[in-house]
Design an enzyme around this catalytic site. Structure first.
Site, mmCIF file in Angstrom:
data_model
loop_
_atom_site.group_PDB
_atom_site.id
_atom_site.type_symbol
_atom_site.label_atom_id
_atom_site.label_comp_id
_atom_site.label_asym_id
_atom_site.label_seq_id
_atom_site.Cartn_x
_atom_site.Cartn_y
_atom_site.Cartn_z
ATOM 1 N N LYS A 113 0.831 -1.204 0.000
ATOM 2 C CA LYS A 113 0.000 0.000 0.000
ATOM 3 C C LYS A 113 0.868 1.257 0.000
ATOM 4 C CE LYS A 113 -3.844 0.121 2.393
ATOM 5 N NZ LYS A 113 -4.832 0.217 3.502
ATOM 6 N N GLU A 138 9.978 -5.773 4.013
ATOM 7 C CA GLU A 138 10.192 -7.070 3.372
ATOM 8 C C GLU A 138 9.852 -7.015 1.883
ATOM 9 O OE1 GLU A 138 8.848 -7.836 7.666
ATOM 10 O OE2 GLU A 138 8.296 -6.497 6.010
ATOM 11 N N GLY A 154 -5.261 -4.892 5.106
ATOM 12 C CA GLY A 154 -4.475 -5.852 4.350
ATOM 13 C C GLY A 154 -5.059 -7.247 4.338
ATOM 14 N N ARG A 155 -5.514 -7.716 5.488
ATOM 15 C CA ARG A 155 -6.036 -9.087 5.572
ATOM 16 C C ARG A 155 -7.441 -9.212 4.991
ATOM 17 N NH1 ARG A 155 -5.454 -6.547 10.250
ATOM 18 N NH2 ARG A 155 -7.159 -6.302 11.741
ATOM 19 N N GLU A 210 -4.847 -11.719 13.665
ATOM 20 C CA GLU A 210 -4.479 -10.314 13.570
ATOM 21 C C GLU A 210 -5.684 -9.437 13.880
ATOM 22 O OE1 GLU A 210 -1.214 -8.941 10.797
ATOM 23 O OE2 GLU A 210 -2.949 -7.994 9.837
ATOM 24 N N HIS A 264 -3.616 -38.413 10.138
ATOM 25 C CA HIS A 264 -2.434 -39.214 10.434
ATOM 26 C C HIS A 264 -1.359 -38.368 11.114
ATOM 27 C CE1 HIS A 264 -3.760 -42.792 8.145
ATOM 28 N NE2 HIS A 264 -4.477 -41.875 7.507
ATOM 29 N N LYS A 314 8.768 -4.641 14.130
ATOM 30 C CA LYS A 314 9.319 -4.037 12.918
ATOM 31 C C LYS A 314 10.176 -2.819 13.274
ATOM 32 C CE LYS A 314 5.600 -3.405 10.378
ATOM 33 N NZ LYS A 314 4.749 -3.170 9.192
#
Length: 548
Positions: free
Chosen positions: A210, A216, A271-272, A357, A388, A508
């Site tokens: 954005k 990152e 964002g999510r 979040e 399993h 961060k």
């Protein structure tokens, strides 16, 4: 907006639920089903193409009535209306929360700060469609004139988890002549492995940030630019091999992306909650504009159901209220999401960000410390693999782990009796978790007395079973929206802000301070705690040994 006047733990329905949970105790599901032969049919909902069987939950009619009263006392209806209306319900950032506007049909109206945002949303979708068609048809060429065959999405968090989940989920519908990869981790291995066998002249990068400053994402984007120009030699090549999903035109053009190839979104999209915005450009290229619009239609169908259906027949509301019941009254700490479809292998990882979040908060909207549990831990893997692996703990462990089992009536890849075997496990696991196997039943099988305790299944493990006809773009949109609104329901009950994420920031900021200390040529003046200082010194010492 402030917290409701009456604190959560003092509301009449909350107190009644506390008393009810003690009275209900460990009443087994065996008894609840024996006492009500119609329970399996009665506690089920079919709506907007989804079926929810919630009969195998540790609830009675009284439980459900009290949970709906709790929703009403928490003004859930008012909060839903406020969200859809565009009120600034994200109070800590003073923002509207309008991911629902991203899938509003053309011609409808959603007003934010006096402006209808729907035309702008569709303008971006139309530009995305034109670009996606150009890539898919081969009319868009790379700098050397070669066709684009590789699409790499660079993002992190919601800019990665949504696109990669959607690509994997809808791979059946994707253009197989195109190769899609996703880079998110700042670990250089992620980029190196994503590009090691690709031709830069045939590769397009979609950089999703954005602000176009995310550490990152921009570290990986700069590495991608260097990788490209090292091969193609000219800086001008960037414009034919990079597009941006961002709101920061200055940084985008500074990077070398043509502003005509910048796709925007808005600060009222978290964002999510953004996979159906321009963040979904890689999804649209993969499945085509018509498939993407089917995805949006699925989102919108659940939006309207959530907005209008009575709470007792409302899929997201019921799922959210059941989560509150288990977390706050029965002591559950985690929720397992178990999709019985290999295409949904990244769905639990996507839900981890969406749920944790959003509702991993310790203060109310008013900034007051909560005195109850909020967001549970979400996790899961596809069935039957998980059976399993970790199902042992769910069946016979000491923890209460409610489960959502997701299945489809028809397979996209019908091979022999595979799908019957797969779906038999959905139904069998829900049955086994609910009813278990008693000591008498184990003994009746001729089991040695010493082994009886080991082979007893206590049951009373709750499940929701979600079914749809088959996994389509529309159904995926419905599933995602279902959990989005369940999360909102939970957050409304808890009186928290489900749409900020301040907990992401501190690490961060500290990392930004530490980077120059790791890279310093001289001995840095470390002012952290003794543990952090020691770790930095060990790393620097090892780094020095490698370079000598």
């Amino acid at each position: 907006m402030t917290s409701p006047i009456v604190p959560l733990a003092l509301r009449p329905s909350w107190k009644a639920l506390e008393a009810h949970s003690k009275k209900l105790g460990d009443v087994p599901l065996r008894k609840l089903f024996a006492d009500d032969p119609t329970r399996g049919e009665r506690l089920a909902i079919d709506a907007v193409g989804l079926s929810l069987d919630y009969s195998k939950n540790r609830v009675t009619d009284e439980t459900l009535d009290l949970l709906v009263k709790l929703a009403n006392e928490s003004d859930l209806r008012g909060r839903i209306d406020a969200m859809f209306r565009g009120d600034k319900i994200n109070v800590t950032e003073n923002r509207a929360v309008l991911h629902t506007a991203l899938r509003a049909p053309r011609g409808t109206s959603v007003v934010v700060d006096g402006e209808n945002v729907v035309p702008e949303v569709h303008a971006v979708l139309d530009r995305m469609a034109t670009f996606a068609d150009a890539i898919r048809s081969g009319t868009w060429k790379g700098f050397t004139g070669k066709r684009i065959r590789n699409v790499i999405n660079i993002g992190i968090g919601g800019s990665d988890l949504g696109p990669v989940m959607a690509y994997e989920a809808l791979k059946f519908y994707s253009d197989r002549s195109l190769n899609f990869r996703f880079v998110s981790n700042v670990d250089g291995t992620d980029f190196a492995e994503a590009t090691h066998d690709l031709d830069p002249a045939e590769t397009l990068f979609i950089v999703c940030s954005k602000t176009f400053t995310t550490l990152e994402t921009m570290t990986n984007a700069r590495t991608a630019r260097n990788w490209l120009t090292a091969d193609l030699k000219y800086e001008e090549s960037i414009a034919k091999h990079f597009v941006a999903v961002s709101t920061n035109e200055k940084e985008v053009t500074k990077f070398g992306v043509d502003r005509a190839n910048m796709f925007g979104f808005w600060d009222w999209v978290g964002g999510r909650y953004s996979m159906d915005s321009a963040i979904g450009l890689s999804t649209m290229i993969a499945i085509g504009p018509s498939g993407f619009r089917e995805l949006l239609a699925g989102f919108h169908a659940i939006d309207e159901h959530f907005r209008t259906a009575p709470f007792e027949r409302n899929l997201p509301v019921l799922m959210g209220l059941l989560t509150v019941w288990y977390v706050n009254f029965l002591g559950a700490e985690t929720i397992a999401v178990l999709p019985y479809d290999q295409y949904l292998k990244r769905f639990p990882a996507y839900l981890q960000q969406l749920t944790m979040e959003s509702n991993g908060k310790h203060v109310t909207l008013a900034g007051e410390r909560v005195n109850y549990q909020t967001g549970p831990i979400y996790w899961g893997e596809p069935g039957t693999n998980g059976q399993h692996s970790f199902y042992q703990l769910i069946h016979q462990g000491t923890r209460l782990i409610p489960c959502d089992l997701i299945g489809f009536r028809r397979s996209l890849n019908p091979l022999g009796n595979h799908h019957d075997l797969l779906m038999s496990n959905v139904f069998a696991q829900a049955e086994a978790l609910a009813f278990g196997k008693t000591a008498d039943e184990v003994k009746a099988e001729g089991t040695a007395e010493s082994l009886v305790p080991h082979r007893v299944f206590e049951g009373n493990r709750p499940t929701n079973v979600l079914l749809a006809d088959r996994l389509t773009p529309e159904v995926l949109g419905k599933l995602v929206a279902l959990y989005e609104h369940s999360v909102f329901t939970q957050g409304t009950i808890w009186g928290i802000d489900s749409f900020d994420q301040w907990g992401v920031e501190l690490g961060k900021v500290l990392a930004g301070r530490i980077v120059p200390e790791l890279e310093s040529k001289g001995e840095p003046d470390l002012k952290h705690d003794s543990s952090t200082n020691a770790l930095i010194r060990r790393y620097r010492a090892a780094k020095g040994e490698r370079s000598s």
